[in-house]
Write a protein that holds these residues in place. Structure first.
Motif, PDB file in Angstrom:
ATOM      1  N   UNK A  36       0.923  -1.355  -0.086  1.00 51.40           N
ATOM      2  CA  UNK A  36       0.015   0.201   0.047  1.00 51.40           C
ATOM      3  C   UNK A  36       0.820   1.335  -0.016  1.00 51.40           C
ATOM      4  N   UNK A  37       1.824   1.329   0.627  1.00 53.38           N
ATOM      5  CA  UNK A  37       2.781   2.440   0.991  1.00 53.38           C
ATOM      6  C   UNK A  37       3.350   3.061  -0.527  1.00 53.38           C
ATOM      7  N   UNK A  38       3.813   1.967  -1.363  1.00 52.84           N
ATOM      8  CA  UNK A  38       4.357   2.059  -2.669  1.00 52.84           C
ATOM      9  C   UNK A  38       3.319   2.515  -3.744  1.00 52.84           C
ATOM     10  N   UNK A  39       1.964   2.117  -3.616  1.00 60.76           N
ATOM     11  CA  UNK A  39       1.053   2.486  -4.443  1.00 60.76           C
ATOM     12  C   UNK A  39       0.668   4.100  -4.067  1.00 60.76           C
ATOM     13  N   UNK A  40       0.335   4.089  -2.766  1.00 63.88           N
ATOM     14  CA  UNK A  40      -0.200   5.411  -2.170  1.00 63.88           C
ATOM     15  C   UNK A  40       0.744   6.391  -2.693  1.00 63.88           C
ATOM     16  N   UNK A  41       2.220   6.439  -2.736  1.00 65.02           N
ATOM     17  CA  UNK A  41       2.896   7.193  -3.216  1.00 65.02           C
ATOM     18  C   UNK A  41       2.790   7.815  -4.716  1.00 65.02           C
ATOM     19  N   UNK A  42       2.225   7.075  -5.187  1.00 63.54           N
ATOM     20  CA  UNK A  42       1.885   7.455  -6.898  1.00 63.54           C
ATOM     21  C   UNK A  42       0.560   7.705  -7.340  1.00 63.54           C
ATOM     22  N   UNK A  43      -0.313   7.556  -6.240  1.00 63.91           N
ATOM     23  CA  UNK A  43      -1.778   7.530  -6.280  1.00 63.91           C
ATOM     24  C   UNK A  43      -2.431   8.905  -6.525  1.00 63.91           C
ATOM     25  N   UNK A  44      -3.372   9.042  -7.630  1.00 67.96           N
ATOM     26  CA  UNK A  44      -3.959  10.417  -7.654  1.00 67.96           C
ATOM     27  C   UNK A  44      -5.356  10.327  -7.767  1.00 67.96           C
ATOM     28  N   UNK A  45      -6.031   9.526  -6.894  1.00 66.28           N
ATOM     29  CA  UNK A  45      -7.574   9.489  -7.144  1.00 66.28           C
ATOM     30  C   UNK A  45      -8.166  10.265  -5.853  1.00 66.28           C
ATOM     31  N   UNK A  46      -9.540  10.144  -6.150  1.00 69.80           N
ATOM     32  CA  UNK A  46     -10.257  10.760  -4.912  1.00 69.80           C
ATOM     33  C   UNK A  46     -10.874   9.588  -4.120  1.00 69.80           C
ATOM     34  N   UNK A  47     -11.119   8.501  -4.652  1.00 68.15           N
ATOM     35  CA  UNK A  47     -11.640   7.185  -3.814  1.00 68.15           C
ATOM     36  C   UNK A  47     -10.990   6.209  -4.265  1.00 68.15           C
ATOM     37  N   UNK A  48     -10.922   5.538  -5.239  1.00 62.60           N
ATOM     38  CA  UNK A  48     -10.480   4.326  -5.668  1.00 62.60           C
ATOM     39  C   UNK A  48      -8.967   4.188  -5.248  1.00 62.60           C
ATOM     40  N   UNK A  49      -8.893   3.064  -4.344  1.00 65.38           N
ATOM     41  CA  UNK A  49      -7.445   2.858  -3.906  1.00 65.38           C
ATOM     42  C   UNK A  49      -7.100   3.573  -2.812  1.00 65.38           C
ATOM     43  N   UNK A  50      -7.774   4.341  -2.300  1.00 68.62           N
ATOM     44  CA  UNK A  50      -7.451   5.037  -0.984  1.00 68.62           C
ATOM     45  C   UNK A  50      -7.190   4.141   0.289  1.00 68.62           C
ATOM     46  N   UNK A  51      -8.243   3.067   0.074  1.00 74.16           N
ATOM     47  CA  UNK A  51      -8.163   2.024   1.162  1.00 74.16           C
ATOM     48  C   UNK A  51      -7.597   0.735   0.280  1.00 74.16           C
ATOM     49  N   UNK A  52      -6.684   0.070   0.842  1.00 78.71           N
ATOM     50  CA  UNK A  52      -6.084  -1.154   0.312  1.00 78.71           C
ATOM     51  C   UNK A  52      -6.102  -2.192   1.354  1.00 78.71           C
ATOM     52  N   UNK A  53      -6.574  -3.492   0.849  1.00 77.04           N
ATOM     53  CA  UNK A  53      -6.231  -4.506   1.861  1.00 77.04           C
ATOM     54  C   UNK A  53      -5.179  -5.430   1.185  1.00 77.04           C
ATOM     55  N   UNK A  54      -4.064  -5.694   1.444  1.00 78.82           N
ATOM     56  CA  UNK A  54      -2.851  -6.324   0.935  1.00 78.82           C
ATOM     57  C   UNK A  54      -2.836  -7.569   1.751  1.00 78.82           C
ATOM     58  N   UNK A  55      -2.737  -8.737   0.772  1.00 79.51           N
ATOM     59  CA  UNK A  55      -2.523 -10.095   1.019  1.00 79.51           C
ATOM     60  C   UNK A  55      -1.150 -10.660   0.399  1.00 79.51           C
ATOM     61  N   UNK A  56      -0.276 -11.371   1.018  1.00 79.35           N
ATOM     62  CA  UNK A  56       0.697 -11.936   0.134  1.00 79.35           C
ATOM     63  C   UNK A  56       0.245 -12.930  -0.657  1.00 79.35           C
ATOM     64  N   UNK A  57      -0.612 -13.858  -0.086  1.00 73.96           N
ATOM     65  CA  UNK A  57      -1.029 -14.865  -1.121  1.00 73.96           C
ATOM     66  C   UNK A  57      -2.081 -15.372  -0.575  1.00 73.96           C
ATOM     67  N   UNK A  58      -3.450 -15.653  -1.625  1.00 72.98           N
ATOM     68  CA  UNK A  58      -4.691 -15.966  -1.339  1.00 72.98           C
ATOM     69  C   UNK A  58      -5.256 -16.723  -2.318  1.00 72.98           C
ATOM     70  N   UNK A  59      -6.376 -17.591  -2.135  1.00 73.16           N
ATOM     71  CA  UNK A  59      -6.900 -18.242  -3.308  1.00 73.16           C
ATOM     72  C   UNK A  59      -7.332 -17.458  -4.476  1.00 73.16           C
ATOM     73  N   UNK A  60      -8.235 -16.291  -4.214  1.00 72.28           N
ATOM     74  CA  UNK A  60      -8.614 -15.031  -4.969  1.00 72.28           C
ATOM     75  C   UNK A  60      -8.917 -14.117  -4.263  1.00 72.28           C
ATOM     76  N   UNK A  61      -8.559 -12.811  -4.872  1.00 70.83           N
ATOM     77  CA  UNK A  61      -8.730 -11.564  -4.312  1.00 70.83           C
ATOM     78  C   UNK A  61     -10.304 -11.495  -4.348  1.00 70.83           C
TER      79      UNK A  61
END
Length: 326
Positions: A68-93
């Motif tokens: 999330x830190x790496x994405x938020x440094x470059x993110x320029x949106x109002x809403x989309x992506x402001x909240x991120x749930x990060x998982x290393x490995x999962x059956x499906x997002x």
């Protein structure tokens, strides 16, 4: 993870050179022992941080993970992506997305992006397996759209446009959209999208837009049966690329089109989709659950159906099916 962990990262990046643990601890108001502990946590996340008693700590390489830190440094949106749930490995997002929507008020998590470094049970259209190894972008965007249900399909169109535009802008590659929801470079697939929704009658409770992109993925790792039909960004440009910048751009491109749909600007989305389609004006074979036929893809209508002109001149409207270019 403590917020101070990423505050330390900000300090390391800002310093541009070695900085002492004492200076960091004074700035953040934490002990030097806490600094050392959180430096080690950053190392575990993939950040290369050198240290010496004389000079202190120095960031020598950033993490290549979609943190999330790496994405938020470059993110320029109002809403989309402001909240991120990060998982290393999962059956499906998308499974994580469904779980989050079932746990609370979807309005409050609208725009949340679920990210995984790998999916062990990724699913594509019609329940097909989607191979999702490390190095790709595997995300699901949680949405609570204020869009009439008969135009919800346009969310997929907006996502397809966003992915194609982002690839074009980031890497100068001629990415195009193949109906209904694939992104191609040349004659090979590089990405796909899937939209799932929970609705009853005319009420949409939530939508989940999943995006899968082969970014820094070795094509040789896939089965020989599909290698000839797929590509990756890395394969096209000849080197690994930065995934966080690409994802941040995709989210920005998507948000701008999503807002157009919510404001009723349907024709703008249709026209842009058509302008970067590799399906229209081509001879195709269509396979649906009922039959298989060939013809020229001549248009897409206001409800996302592909219009096929058969050899006898008859027009066929295809709502769902597989499209193969000839």
């Amino acid at each position: 993870m403590p917020e101070s962990t990423f505050k330390i990262l900000e300090i390391l990046e800002r310093s541009g050179g070695p900085i002492s643990g004492e200076t960091i601890s004074n700035e953040l108001g934490i002990t030097r022992s806490a600094v050392w502990k959180q430096i080690n946590e950053l190392r575990m996340m993939g950040y290369d941080i050198s240290s010496s008693q004389k000079e202190g700590y120095k960031l020598t390489h950033t993490s290549n993970k979609l943190l999330p830190y790496e994405i938020h440094k470059k993110l320029h949106t109002q809403v989309i992506g402001k909240k991120i749930r990060y998982i290393d490995s999962t059956p499906s997002t998308i499974g994580i997305g469904k779980q989050l929507c079932s746990e609370g008020n979807v309005e409050k998590i609208h725009g949340t992006v679920v990210i995984a470094e790998e999916q062990t049970g990724g699913v594509g259209r019609m329940g097909r397996a989607w191979v999702s190894p490390r190095g790709g972008i595997w995300v699901t965007i949680i949405l609570k759209p204020h869009i009439p249900i008969d135009h919800i399909f346009m969310i997929t169109m907006a996502g397809s446009i966003a992915v194609a535009r982002a690839i074009r802008k980031e890497f100068d590659l001629g990415a195009l959209i193949k109906w209904p929801n694939d992104i191609f470079i040349g004659n090979k697939k590089v990405a796909g999208l899937l939209l799932e929704l929970d609705a009853e009658a005319d009420t949409v409770h939530y939508c989940l837009l999943s995006i899968g992109i082969d970014v820094n993925v070795q094509i040789s790792n896939f089965s020989p049966a599909i290698q000839k039909d797929i590509t990756s960004i890395q394969a096209e440009v000849g080197h690994e690329v930065e995934r966080a910048s690409l994802l941040a751009r995709i989210l920005k491109e998507f948000e701008s089109r999503f807002l157009l749909i919510e404001s009723g600007e349907y024709n703008a989305i249709l026209q842009e989709w058509k302008s970067i389609s590799c399906t229209l004006e081509n001879q195709v074979q269509i396979r649906t659950l009922k039959n298989t036929f060939e013809g020229e893809a001549v248009d897409i209508d206001e409800y996302g159906a592909l219009i096929i002109k058969k050899p006898n001149g008859k027009l066929e409207r295809v709502i769902a099916g597989d499209c193969y270019h000839q």
